[in-house]
Design a protein around this motif. Structure first.
Motif, PDB file in Angstrom:
ATOM      1  N   SER A  30       8.471   8.193   2.311  1.00  0.00           N
ATOM      2  CA  SER A  30       8.411   7.767   0.911  1.00  0.00           C
ATOM      3  C   SER A  30       7.362   6.666   0.743  1.00  0.00           C
ATOM      4  CB  SER A  30       9.769   7.237   0.459  1.00  0.00           C
ATOM      5  OG  SER A  30      10.042   6.001   1.102  1.00  0.00           O
ATOM      6  N   VAL A  31       7.011   6.380  -0.510  1.00  0.00           N
ATOM      7  CA  VAL A  31       6.076   5.291  -0.794  1.00  0.00           C
ATOM      8  C   VAL A  31       6.634   3.973  -0.265  1.00  0.00           C
ATOM      9  CG1 VAL A  31       4.959   3.945  -2.617  1.00  0.00           C
ATOM     10  CG2 VAL A  31       5.047   6.411  -2.805  1.00  0.00           C
ATOM     11  N   LEU A  68       3.158  -0.595   6.371  1.00  0.00           N
ATOM     12  CA  LEU A  68       1.886  -1.313   6.261  1.00  0.00           C
ATOM     13  C   LEU A  68       2.070  -2.833   6.317  1.00  0.00           C
ATOM     14  CD1 LEU A  68       0.082   0.820   3.540  1.00  0.00           C
ATOM     15  CD2 LEU A  68      -0.283   0.871   6.016  1.00  0.00           C
ATOM     16  N   GLN A  69       3.272  -3.311   6.055  1.00  0.00           N
ATOM     17  CA  GLN A  69       3.542  -4.748   6.081  1.00  0.00           C
ATOM     18  C   GLN A  69       4.063  -5.234   7.431  1.00  0.00           C
ATOM     19  OE1 GLN A  69       6.106  -4.918   2.628  1.00  0.00           O
ATOM     20  NE2 GLN A  69       4.408  -5.597   1.349  1.00  0.00           N
ATOM     21  N   ASP A 108      -1.920  -0.072  -1.406  1.00  0.00           N
ATOM     22  CA  ASP A 108      -2.559   1.249  -1.327  1.00  0.00           C
ATOM     23  C   ASP A 108      -1.576   2.348  -0.948  1.00  0.00           C
ATOM     24  OD1 ASP A 108      -5.233   0.143  -1.703  1.00  0.00           O
ATOM     25  OD2 ASP A 108      -5.058  -0.605   0.351  1.00  0.00           O
ATOM     26  N   ALA A 109      -0.295   2.019  -0.803  1.00  0.00           N
ATOM     27  CA  ALA A 109       0.690   2.968  -0.284  1.00  0.00           C
ATOM     28  C   ALA A 109       0.787   4.248  -1.103  1.00  0.00           C
ATOM     29  CB  ALA A 109       2.062   2.304  -0.168  1.00  0.00           C
ATOM     30  N   GLY A 110       0.775   4.160  -2.415  1.00  0.00           N
ATOM     31  CA  GLY A 110       0.887   5.358  -3.253  1.00  0.00           C
ATOM     32  C   GLY A 110      -0.272   6.308  -3.037  1.00  0.00           C
ATOM     33  N   GLU A 111      -1.484   5.762  -3.053  1.00  0.00           N
ATOM     34  CA  GLU A 111      -2.669   6.589  -2.820  1.00  0.00           C
ATOM     35  C   GLU A 111      -2.661   7.166  -1.404  1.00  0.00           C
ATOM     36  OE1 GLU A 111      -6.723   5.473  -4.582  1.00  0.00           O
ATOM     37  OE2 GLU A 111      -5.645   3.561  -4.362  1.00  0.00           O
ATOM     38  N   GLN A 131      -1.880  11.667   2.422  1.00  0.00           N
ATOM     39  CA  GLN A 131      -1.074  12.130   3.559  1.00  0.00           C
ATOM     40  C   GLN A 131      -0.376  13.441   3.227  1.00  0.00           C
ATOM     41  OE1 GLN A 131       1.231   9.130   5.749  1.00  0.00           O
ATOM     42  NE2 GLN A 131       3.036  10.401   5.374  1.00  0.00           N
ATOM     43  N   TYR A 132       0.259  13.511   2.065  1.00  0.00           N
ATOM     44  CA  TYR A 132       0.945  14.741   1.656  1.00  0.00           C
ATOM     45  C   TYR A 132      -0.040  15.912   1.586  1.00  0.00           C
ATOM     46  CZ  TYR A 132       5.361  12.449   0.218  1.00  0.00           C
ATOM     47  OH  TYR A 132       6.552  11.770   0.176  1.00  0.00           O
TER      48      TYR A 132
END
Length: 168
Positions: free
Chosen positions: A45-46, A53-54, A15-18, A23-24
């Motif tokens: 960055s993504v 998240l990991q 889900d990092a990109g979304e 966030q931006y």
């Protein structure tokens, strides 16, 4: 018109990109308020977000309305001999973000309540927010956070450090 009710669930690296898009969008208003786009949430960055998240000491949650991610928050552990959920831990509430068009509809409150549900009585949660971010300050104070200090970030923005003790 209010958005559809949101579902709060675990946020993963996929889900990092979304999450970064939300966030931006959320932090751009802060950048305008402080006259700089050099604030740390806008420089992430993504790949950095996915790596965060990991981490084993990070718990993250997202708010979805249908398939759309509209908010997220991360708990980052700062182990002081206990850990999150032990009653002796310390955790940072970080990168708390709600899409601008979803703000003011309880999404942020739902995310914060889910994050706080991870904590045991006696755990300390801390965060930093802009000293002139009045809406954020009201929300955090309503949730039981109190100012514990001031600092200046790498962009020259004055921040308040706030803490909350999980109720016993």
């Amino acid at each position: 018109m209010s958005p559809a009710p949101c579902v709060v669930a675990v946020l993963g690296a996929a889900d990092a990109g979304e999450a970064l898009t939300v966030q931006y969008a959320a932090y751009l208003s802060e950048a305008r308020r402080y006259g700089t786009t050099e604030i740390p949430p806008l420089r992430e960055s993504v790949a950095e977000l996915a790596a965060d998240l990991q981490r084993p000491d990070v718990r993250a949650f997202g708010a979805w309305t249908g398939p759309r991610l509209i908010g997220s928050v991360r708990l980052r552990g700062c182990d002081t001999g206990g850990g999150v959920g032990t009653g002796t831990g310390c955790v940072e509430l970080a990168r708390y973000s709600v899409a601008p068009d979803a703000q003011g509809h309880g999404v942020g409150r739902a995310l914060m309540e889910r994050a706080h549900a991870e904590l045991a009585a006696g755990d300390v949660t801390w965060l930093v927010t802009g000293a002139r971010s009045d809406e954020n300050l009201r929300l955090y104070r309503r949730a039981g956070y109190e100012e514990t200090g001031r600092l200046t970030d790498s962009a020259g923005v004055e921040l308040l450090r706030m803490e909350r003790l999980a109720p016993r």
